[in-house]
Structure formats: structure tokens, C-alpha cells
Design a protein around this motif. Structure first.
Motif, PDB file in Angstrom:
ATOM      1  N   VAL A  11       0.848  -1.194   0.000  1.00 36.46           N
ATOM      2  CA  VAL A  11       0.000   0.000   0.000  1.00 36.46           C
ATOM      3  C   VAL A  11       0.882   1.242   0.000  1.00 36.46           C
ATOM      4  CG1 VAL A  11      -1.711   1.327   1.302  1.00 36.46           C
ATOM      5  CG2 VAL A  11      -1.887  -1.171   1.161  1.00 36.46           C
ATOM      6  N   ALA A  12       1.881   1.267   0.869  1.00 33.91           N
ATOM      7  CA  ALA A  12       2.827   2.376   0.985  1.00 33.91           C
ATOM      8  C   ALA A  12       4.053   1.845   1.706  1.00 33.91           C
ATOM      9  CB  ALA A  12       2.199   3.548   1.743  1.00 33.91           C
ATOM     10  N   THR A  13       5.031   2.700   1.914  1.00 32.26           N
ATOM     11  CA  THR A  13       6.258   2.261   2.573  1.00 32.26           C
ATOM     12  C   THR A  13       5.960   1.622   3.925  1.00 32.26           C
ATOM     13  OG1 THR A  13       7.449   4.074   1.523  1.00 32.26           O
ATOM     14  CG2 THR A  13       8.528   2.991   3.385  1.00 32.26           C
ATOM     15  N   GLY A  14       6.498   0.418   4.144  1.00 31.30           N
ATOM     16  CA  GLY A  14       6.298  -0.260   5.421  1.00 31.30           C
ATOM     17  C   GLY A  14       4.918  -0.852   5.612  1.00 31.30           C
ATOM     18  N   LEU A  15       4.138  -0.956   4.535  1.00 30.06           N
ATOM     19  CA  LEU A  15       2.780  -1.478   4.673  1.00 30.06           C
ATOM     20  C   LEU A  15       2.452  -2.493   3.578  1.00 30.06           C
ATOM     21  CD1 LEU A  15       0.226  -1.376   6.343  1.00 30.06           C
ATOM     22  CD2 LEU A  15      -0.538   0.592   5.019  1.00 30.06           C
ATOM     23  N   PRO A  16       3.146  -3.652   3.571  1.00 27.93           N
ATOM     24  CA  PRO A  16       2.781  -4.728   2.656  1.00 27.93           C
ATOM     25  C   PRO A  16       1.540  -5.458   3.170  1.00 27.93           C
ATOM     26  CG  PRO A  16       4.595  -5.445   4.024  1.00 27.93           C
ATOM     27  CD  PRO A  16       4.323  -4.004   4.383  1.00 27.93           C
ATOM     28  N   THR A  17       0.737  -5.974   2.262  1.00 27.94           N
ATOM     29  CA  THR A  17      -0.469  -6.702   2.649  1.00 27.94           C
ATOM     30  C   THR A  17      -0.515  -8.030   1.903  1.00 27.94           C
ATOM     31  OG1 THR A  17      -1.858  -5.766   0.891  1.00 27.94           O
ATOM     32  CG2 THR A  17      -1.708  -4.516   2.943  1.00 27.94           C
ATOM     33  N   ILE A  18      -1.243  -8.990   2.474  1.00 27.25           N
ATOM     34  CA  ILE A  18      -1.419 -10.289   1.837  1.00 27.25           C
ATOM     35  C   ILE A  18      -2.820 -10.794   2.123  1.00 27.25           C
ATOM     36  CG2 ILE A  18      -0.499 -11.573   3.827  1.00 27.25           C
ATOM     37  CD1 ILE A  18       0.721 -13.535   1.747  1.00 27.25           C
ATOM     38  N   SER A  19      -3.415 -11.483   1.161  1.00 29.43           N
ATOM     39  CA  SER A  19      -4.749 -12.059   1.345  1.00 29.43           C
ATOM     40  C   SER A  19      -4.835 -13.361   0.559  1.00 29.43           C
ATOM     41  CB  SER A  19      -5.836 -11.085   0.875  1.00 29.43           C
ATOM     42  OG  SER A  19      -5.711 -10.831  -0.517  1.00 29.43           O
ATOM     43  N   ALA A  20      -5.746 -14.249   0.990  1.00 20.62           N
ATOM     44  CA  ALA A  20      -5.911 -15.532   0.301  1.00 20.62           C
ATOM     45  C   ALA A  20      -7.187 -16.219   0.776  1.00 20.62           C
ATOM     46  CB  ALA A  20      -4.703 -16.442   0.566  1.00 20.62           C
ATOM     47  N   HIS A  21      -7.686 -17.117  -0.054  1.00 21.34           N
ATOM     48  CA  HIS A  21      -8.746 -18.032   0.334  1.00 21.34           C
ATOM     49  C   HIS A  21      -8.081 -19.368   0.672  1.00 21.34           C
ATOM     50  CE1 HIS A  21     -12.305 -15.879  -1.860  1.00 21.34           C
ATOM     51  NE2 HIS A  21     -11.448 -15.020  -1.312  1.00 21.34           N
ATOM     52  N   VAL A  22      -8.399 -19.907   1.823  1.00 20.52           N
ATOM     53  CA  VAL A  22      -7.767 -21.141   2.274  1.00 20.52           C
ATOM     54  C   VAL A  22      -8.851 -22.205   2.491  1.00 20.52           C
ATOM     55  CG1 VAL A  22      -6.301 -22.230   4.003  1.00 20.52           C
ATOM     56  CG2 VAL A  22      -5.944 -19.824   3.395  1.00 20.52           C
ATOM     57  N   VAL A  23      -8.747 -23.301   1.743  1.00 16.79           N
ATOM     58  CA  VAL A  23      -9.709 -24.401   1.872  1.00 16.79           C
ATOM     59  C   VAL A  23      -9.225 -25.358   2.963  1.00 16.79           C
ATOM     60  CG1 VAL A  23     -10.851 -26.306   0.688  1.00 16.79           C
ATOM     61  CG2 VAL A  23     -10.285 -24.214  -0.574  1.00 16.79           C
ATOM     62  N   VAL A  24     -10.097 -25.614   3.944  1.00 18.22           N
ATOM     63  CA  VAL A  24      -9.734 -26.494   5.057  1.00 18.22           C
ATOM     64  C   VAL A  24     -10.753 -27.636   5.159  1.00 18.22           C
ATOM     65  CG1 VAL A  24      -8.636 -24.607   6.315  1.00 18.22           C
ATOM     66  CG2 VAL A  24     -11.059 -25.118   6.720  1.00 18.22           C
ATOM     67  N   ASP A  25     -10.451 -28.599   6.010  1.00 19.88           N
ATOM     68  CA  ASP A  25     -11.364 -29.736   6.209  1.00 19.88           C
ATOM     69  C   ASP A  25     -12.722 -29.254   6.696  1.00 19.88           C
ATOM     70  OD1 ASP A  25      -9.329 -31.478   5.523  1.00 19.88           O
ATOM     71  OD2 ASP A  25      -8.668 -31.753   7.600  1.00 19.88           O
ATOM     72  N   ASP A  26     -13.790 -29.890   6.213  1.00 16.25           N
ATOM     73  CA  ASP A  26     -15.141 -29.506   6.627  1.00 16.25           C
ATOM     74  C   ASP A  26     -15.321 -29.558   8.137  1.00 16.25           C
ATOM     75  OD1 ASP A  26     -15.481 -29.368   3.946  1.00 16.25           O
ATOM     76  OD2 ASP A  26     -17.015 -30.949   3.798  1.00 16.25           O
ATOM     77  N   GLY A  27     -14.695 -30.544   8.768  1.00 23.32           N
ATOM     78  CA  GLY A  27     -14.880 -30.714  10.203  1.00 23.32           C
ATOM     79  C   GLY A  27     -14.356 -29.553  11.030  1.00 23.32           C
ATOM     80  N   CYS A  28     -13.453 -28.753  10.466  1.00 19.97           N
ATOM     81  CA  CYS A  28     -12.884 -27.620  11.223  1.00 19.97           C
ATOM     82  C   CYS A  28     -13.945 -26.588  11.597  1.00 19.97           C
ATOM     83  CB  CYS A  28     -11.780 -26.948  10.415  1.00 19.97           C
ATOM     84  SG  CYS A  28     -10.334 -28.002  10.145  1.00 19.97           S
ATOM     85  N   PHE A  29     -15.057 -26.578  10.828  1.00 17.29           N
ATOM     86  CA  PHE A  29     -16.105 -25.596  11.111  1.00 17.29           C
ATOM     87  C   PHE A  29     -17.130 -26.114  12.116  1.00 17.29           C
ATOM     88  CE2 PHE A  29     -14.420 -24.334   6.997  1.00 17.29           C
ATOM     89  CZ  PHE A  29     -14.300 -22.959   7.142  1.00 17.29           C
ATOM     90  N   THR A  30     -17.053 -27.404  12.416  1.00 21.55           N
ATOM     91  CA  THR A  30     -18.000 -27.967  13.386  1.00 21.55           C
ATOM     92  C   THR A  30     -17.346 -28.300  14.722  1.00 21.55           C
ATOM     93  OG1 THR A  30     -17.617 -30.195  12.461  1.00 21.55           O
ATOM     94  CG2 THR A  30     -19.470 -28.909  11.575  1.00 21.55           C
ATOM     95  N   ASP A  31     -16.029 -28.521  14.692  1.00 17.88           N
ATOM     96  CA  ASP A  31     -15.366 -28.857  15.955  1.00 17.88           C
ATOM     97  C   ASP A  31     -14.674 -27.663  16.606  1.00 17.88           C
ATOM     98  OD1 ASP A  31     -13.089 -28.407  14.450  1.00 17.88           O
ATOM     99  OD2 ASP A  31     -12.450 -30.509  14.394  1.00 17.88           O
ATOM    100  N   GLY A  32     -14.871 -26.477  16.034  1.00 20.15           N
ATOM    101  CA  GLY A  32     -14.294 -25.276  16.641  1.00 20.15           C
ATOM    102  C   GLY A  32     -12.814 -25.083  16.365  1.00 20.15           C
ATOM    103  N   HIS A  33     -12.284 -25.815  15.386  1.00 22.09           N
ATOM    104  CA  HIS A  33     -10.852 -25.747  15.118  1.00 22.09           C
ATOM    105  C   HIS A  33     -10.471 -24.620  14.156  1.00 22.09           C
ATOM    106  CE1 HIS A  33      -6.871 -27.383  15.368  1.00 22.09           C
ATOM    107  NE2 HIS A  33      -6.760 -27.513  14.044  1.00 22.09           N
ATOM    108  N   ALA A  34     -11.448 -24.027  13.517  1.00 21.02           N
ATOM    109  CA  ALA A  34     -11.168 -23.013  12.498  1.00 21.02           C
ATOM    110  C   ALA A  34     -10.371 -21.814  13.037  1.00 21.02           C
ATOM    111  CB  ALA A  34     -12.474 -22.547  11.857  1.00 21.02           C
ATOM    112  N   PRO A  35     -10.725 -21.266  14.213  1.00 22.43           N
ATOM    113  CA  PRO A  35      -9.939 -20.122  14.718  1.00 22.43           C
ATOM    114  C   PRO A  35      -8.468 -20.461  14.924  1.00 22.43           C
ATOM    115  CG  PRO A  35     -12.029 -20.266  15.867  1.00 22.43           C
ATOM    116  CD  PRO A  35     -11.903 -21.518  15.066  1.00 22.43           C
TER     117      PRO A  35
END
Length: 313
Positions: A248-272
Motif C-alpha cells: 500500500v505504501a512504505t512499510g505497509l505490505p499486505t497479503i490475502s488468500a482463500h484457504v480451503v480447510v477440512d469440513d470438520g474444522c467448522f463444526t469442531d471449533g478448530h477453524a480459529p
């Protein structure tokens, strides 16, 4: 689900930002004074070297004024309409300065070649006096800006302008001494070409770097293939796509992505916990600081329902 955070970036309005603005204001005043003095000297002496250095100093003064305005705008806080505030104005200012410097450099080169063929008479004593005036003012500016030249693109461009203008003034002084002692009038044209040779390469460098930021190229030193491999090596991660990194500017790099994880991570509370691991991974394993990150966790089924045009990288 996503996350983002940022550390170590000077906030708009900080004491550091205000200090940079004060330094720019002082150096702008010095450079503007040099422009007036050298413009008079160019008319009195008829020197190409001094004329070129005057044009260079005028470009510097304009660039410093732009830098000063940019530094002032950067103090404005972010809001809902400008989520990064005016942080990127320093990149635009540096690009404008580089463009001006290239124009001056090309002119000096053309005129220098012409004067090598038909060297005019140059008043060496007056040329020396105005060269010394310019050098003293430039050295003062260098001292003022030296400690803050790495703060951002804006300050770096300003410092380089003053430094190269000092070298230009030195070239004027050398030309004056050569003419006074040997009568070699072409020394003036050679000094003008020397100043042009100083201007163009560093202007091209600044232009290349600032264009890379505006085009949102990957930050220098960051290999996205390695980033992808690190994330894929984490437990429960199945795929990484829409991976982007920019500055964005000096000293301010950014990164973003979509990350596919196991379905169970959303039901067992492991996603965070996965989100935390991904964020820590990119923040700790790469030479570029990637502390401002945004990641979207999703299942394989969710990815398949995304528009085809959005699934890339």
C-alpha cells in the motif's frame, strides 16, 4: 472467516510524520532560494552546467513542494471513504518527481551535445560563485534529511533529489575552475552532461519502484510460491487460492488468500486455531513483514460455488 491486523506502522498525525514535514519545509525553502540564485547566475554567466543545475534545482524544489503536500495529506486519518487514508500519496508524489527529473535529464543531454560542438563563452568567476552557493545550500539540505531518508518513498525521493543536486553543484564548481585555469569552454557542456547522467538513472529507479507499488506487484523479496507451500504444509489445509500480496505504501505490505480447510474444522471449533496458525506462519517465515493479512477460510464445497472467474492464483 478472515483476519487482518497491522503493527509497526506510523499513524497519521504522529510526531514522526510531523517532524518529516518540518524537515521537508526547511529544505524546500533552501532549494527554492537556490533556484532563484542559480537562475540569476545562469543569465549572468550563460552556463549550460548552471542552467541545467538550475532546472534540476527547480525540479527538486517542485518535487519537494509536492513531497511537502504529500506529507501533509498523509497526516489525514483513514475514514470510511479512504480506508488507507492518504498513505499512497507518497508513492504518487515520488513518481511525479521521477517523471520531472527524466524530462530535465533528457533536455540537459541534448543541449550538452549541442554545446560540445559549439561551445559558448562562459564567465568562470561568476559561475564558481553561484556553484558554491548551490553546494552550501544542498549540503545543508542533505544534513537535514539524511536521518529520515529511509522513512518512506517520499522522503527517499526528496533526499536523492537534494543529494544529486549537490553533485550537480559540485560539477558546476569543477567546470568553473577548469574554464578559469585552462580556458577549456567545453568543460561547461561536459558538466551539464554529467548532471544529466546523475539525474536519469536514479529517476528511472524511483519510477520503476513506485510503478510496481501502484500496479500492486508482489513486494520485493517475497516468493508467493513459498508462501503457498508454507500454508499448504499446515494441518487441515487442503488448498490455497486467490493468493495476493501488494504494498500500500512504505512499510505497509499486505497479503490475502482463500484457504480451503477440512469440513470438520467448522463444526469442531478448530477453524480459529487454523486461522491463527496461518497468520503466524506468514508473519514469521518471510523477510517481508506481512503482519497485515486477510485470510478467508472455506470448505471445498464453498469453493466450488465461487464464480469461475474469481478462482485464480
Amino acid at each position: 472467516m478472515g483476519a487482518g491486523h497491522s503493527h509497526g506502522v506510523s499513524e497519521p498525525g504522529s510526531g514522526s510524520s510531523r517532524s518529516l514535514r518540518r524537515r521537508l519545509a526547511v529544505v524546500f525553502g533552501l532549494t527554492a532560494t537556490v533556484v532563484v540564485a542559480q537562475a540569476i547566475g545562469s543569465w549572468v554567466t550563460g552556463s549550460l552546467a548552471l542552467l541545467t543545475d538550475t532546472a534540476h534545482a527547480l525540479t527538486d524544489a517542485t518535487g519537494l513542494l509536492v513531497a511537502l503536500i504529500a506529507a501533509t495529506l498523509m497526516l489525514k486519518p483513514a475514514n470510511k471513504h479512504r480506508t488507507w487514508g492518504f498513505r499512497r500519496i507518497e508513492v504518487i508524489a515520488a513518481l511525479a518527481q521521477a517523471t520531472l527529473l527524466i524530462v530535465v535529464g533528457v533536455y540537459a543531454a541534448i543541449e550538452g551535445v549541442r554545446r560540445l560542438v559549439e561551445p559558448p563563452e562562459v564567465a568562470s568567476s561568476e559561475l564558481l560563485a553561484f556553484g558554491v552557493i548551490g553546494l552550501v545550500a544542498n549540503i545543508t539540505g542533505i544534513v537535514i534529511l539524511s536521518s529520515s531518508r529511509g522513512a518512506n518513498f517520499n522522503m527517499r525521493a526528496a533526499f536523492l533529489e537534494v543529494l544529486n543536486d549537490a553533485l550537480g553543484s559540485l560539477g558546476v564548481i569543477v567546470a568553473a575552475i577548469v574554464i578559469a585555469t585552462t580556458g577549456f569552454q567545453r568543460a561547461d557542456a561536459i558538466a551539464g552532461l554529467f548532471i544529466a547522467a546523475l539525474i536519469v538513472p536514479r529517476a528511472v529507479t524511483i519510477m520503476r519502484e513506485t510503478t510496481g507499488v501502484l500496479m500492486e506487484f508482489t513486494p520485493k523479496g517475497l516468493d508467493l510460491d513459498q508462501v503457498r507451500a508454507h500454508i499448504l504444509g499446515l494441518p487441515h489445509v487442503r488448498d490455497v487460492h486467490d493468493l495476493h500480496a501488494s504494498t500500500v505504501a512504505t512499510g505497509l505490505p499486505t497479503i490475502s488468500a482463500h484457504v480451503v480447510v477440512d469440513d470438520g474444522c467448522f463444526t469442531d471449533g478448530h477453524a480459529p486455531a487454523i486461522l491463527h496458525d496461518i497468520r503466524e506462519c506468514v508473519a514469521e517465515h518471510f523477510p517481508v513483514s506481512l503482519e497485515h493479512s486477510t485470510f478467508q477460510l472455506e470448505t471445498e464445497a464453498l469453493r466450488e460455488h465461487e464464480p469461475a472467474g474469481s478462482r485464480h492464483a
